[in-house]
Design an enzyme around this catalytic site. Sequence first.
Site, PDB file in Angstrom:
ATOM      1  N   GLU A 252       0.880  -1.173   0.000  1.00 21.57           N
ATOM      2  CA  GLU A 252       0.000   0.000   0.000  1.00 21.57           C
ATOM      3  C   GLU A 252       0.913   1.217   0.000  1.00 21.57           C
ATOM      4  OE1 GLU A 252      -1.588   3.145   0.679  1.00 21.57           O
ATOM      5  OE2 GLU A 252      -1.915   2.540   2.759  1.00 21.57           O
ATOM      6  N   CYS A 286      -2.360   9.155   2.589  1.00 21.11           N
ATOM      7  CA  CYS A 286      -2.022   8.637   1.259  1.00 21.11           C
ATOM      8  C   CYS A 286      -3.151   8.834   0.257  1.00 21.11           C
ATOM      9  CB  CYS A 286      -1.631   7.164   1.352  1.00 21.11           C
ATOM     10  SG  CYS A 286      -2.896   6.099   2.062  1.00 21.11           S
TER      11      CYS A 286
END
Length: 480
Positions: A252, A286
């Site tokens: 990720e 993010c």
Amino acid sequence: MVADYDARLGLYIGGEWLTGDGRETQDVLNPATGAGQAALPLATPADLDAALEAAQRGFVLWRATAPEARAAILIKTAALLRERADHLARIATLEQGKIQAEAKGEVAFAASLLEFHAGEAQRIYGRVLPRPQGTRSLVLQQPVGPVAAFCAWNFPIMNVVRKIAPALAAGCSIIIKPSEETAGSAVEVLRCFQDAGLPGDVAQCVFGVPDMVSRQLLASPITRKLSFTGSVPVGKHLMKLAADTMMKTTMELGGHGPVLVFDDCDLDKTLDILVAHKFRNAGQVCVAPTRFHVQQGIYDRFAAGFAERTKALKVGSGMASGTQMGPMANARRPQAMADLVDDARTAGARLLAGGGRLEESGGGFFFTPTVLADVPLDARAMNEEPFGPIALIRPFETVEDAVEQANRLPFGLAAYCFTENGRRQNMLGDAIEAGMIGINTVKLSAPDSPFGGMKDSGHGSEDGPEGVAAHLVSKTVHMV
């Protein structure tokens, strides 16, 4: 030691908390003041060997544990998180900087992840294949083995739970290395697992020099899966290390969230949503909306409205009442933001709000919420993930132009679209290259939905059934 910062720091290996004993230490800082709060012990090579051996023992034990028993511990851990929410949120704010409301929301989401994965632990199904009478072919789903998990500092509670919960649900043991900068949050989460009855060998928590820790854990044949949350360059480096033992990986990585705003949106509502979400956690998210591509007809109104709302934000300590944005998490980030702003302005961008360090911030790591308009495509901020409180605004003419800009970069984590046109919504959902897309919403995370990206933003998913599946391997058994 700061009175409010009452995390009991240590390494957790084989069910024991290890502290001094001559280990090197690293200070955990308060980003609102820059002051040290506690000394964190760092793992030695011998500590990492002990963690690997414990994880191997833990895997043998945990994979044989009934799914109902695994689920019960996850449920109990969730209850302890909720019970200790104020304590956990305080620790997270004092070492990461986010405001208290966000930290408490993080605790609540982490608890919901545990509860969801408790259910998934009891839904790991195989299948029976059609075969002639008297024969059988079975497909079994089994835990992959001990997991090495590395997670970032921006969500110090949720990131830890997001790694541990699916691994335990699948029947894996885990060694987790959280960020040293937010160690207290991770330690307190591990104490919840310990107090919920998780056997000591099943989950280990280590801190140390990142390169040394990752090389040793990933070189070991004991480790069978890598799970990483962090930057693209570090993720690619870890994948190269993981390739030597052919372990499974879930990555990720970073993003650079495009936001497509069309002239038929509810403009005031859209602005209210986007400004709040852009500066959540000081932009250190993010999936943060970052590149705002706005249709020409509403461009000036959007830019002015965005800047007006941004200037009204109250910036200060995350512990202070009324604060809407706290400091950045470490001393590196404000200078990184200043460099990006200077580069964009040199390239021709207009500064509409913020643009520098917060005056009278003392020793804290503050940067003002910043809005830049007319940002050229060759500005660094339009190509590198800012990971901070900088909003970049550009106009577009047609839908095709907007999609081209959304897909221009090698990132593909999150994207957002604001339009009331249903046909356009369907088209954008298909055309945009991102693992998660919000249409008239910024809410992308839910315990039952996969969280992950594509292209340089990584592969594999966390959360949802997909998060558990990432910790399983398929085995086919043929019987005659």
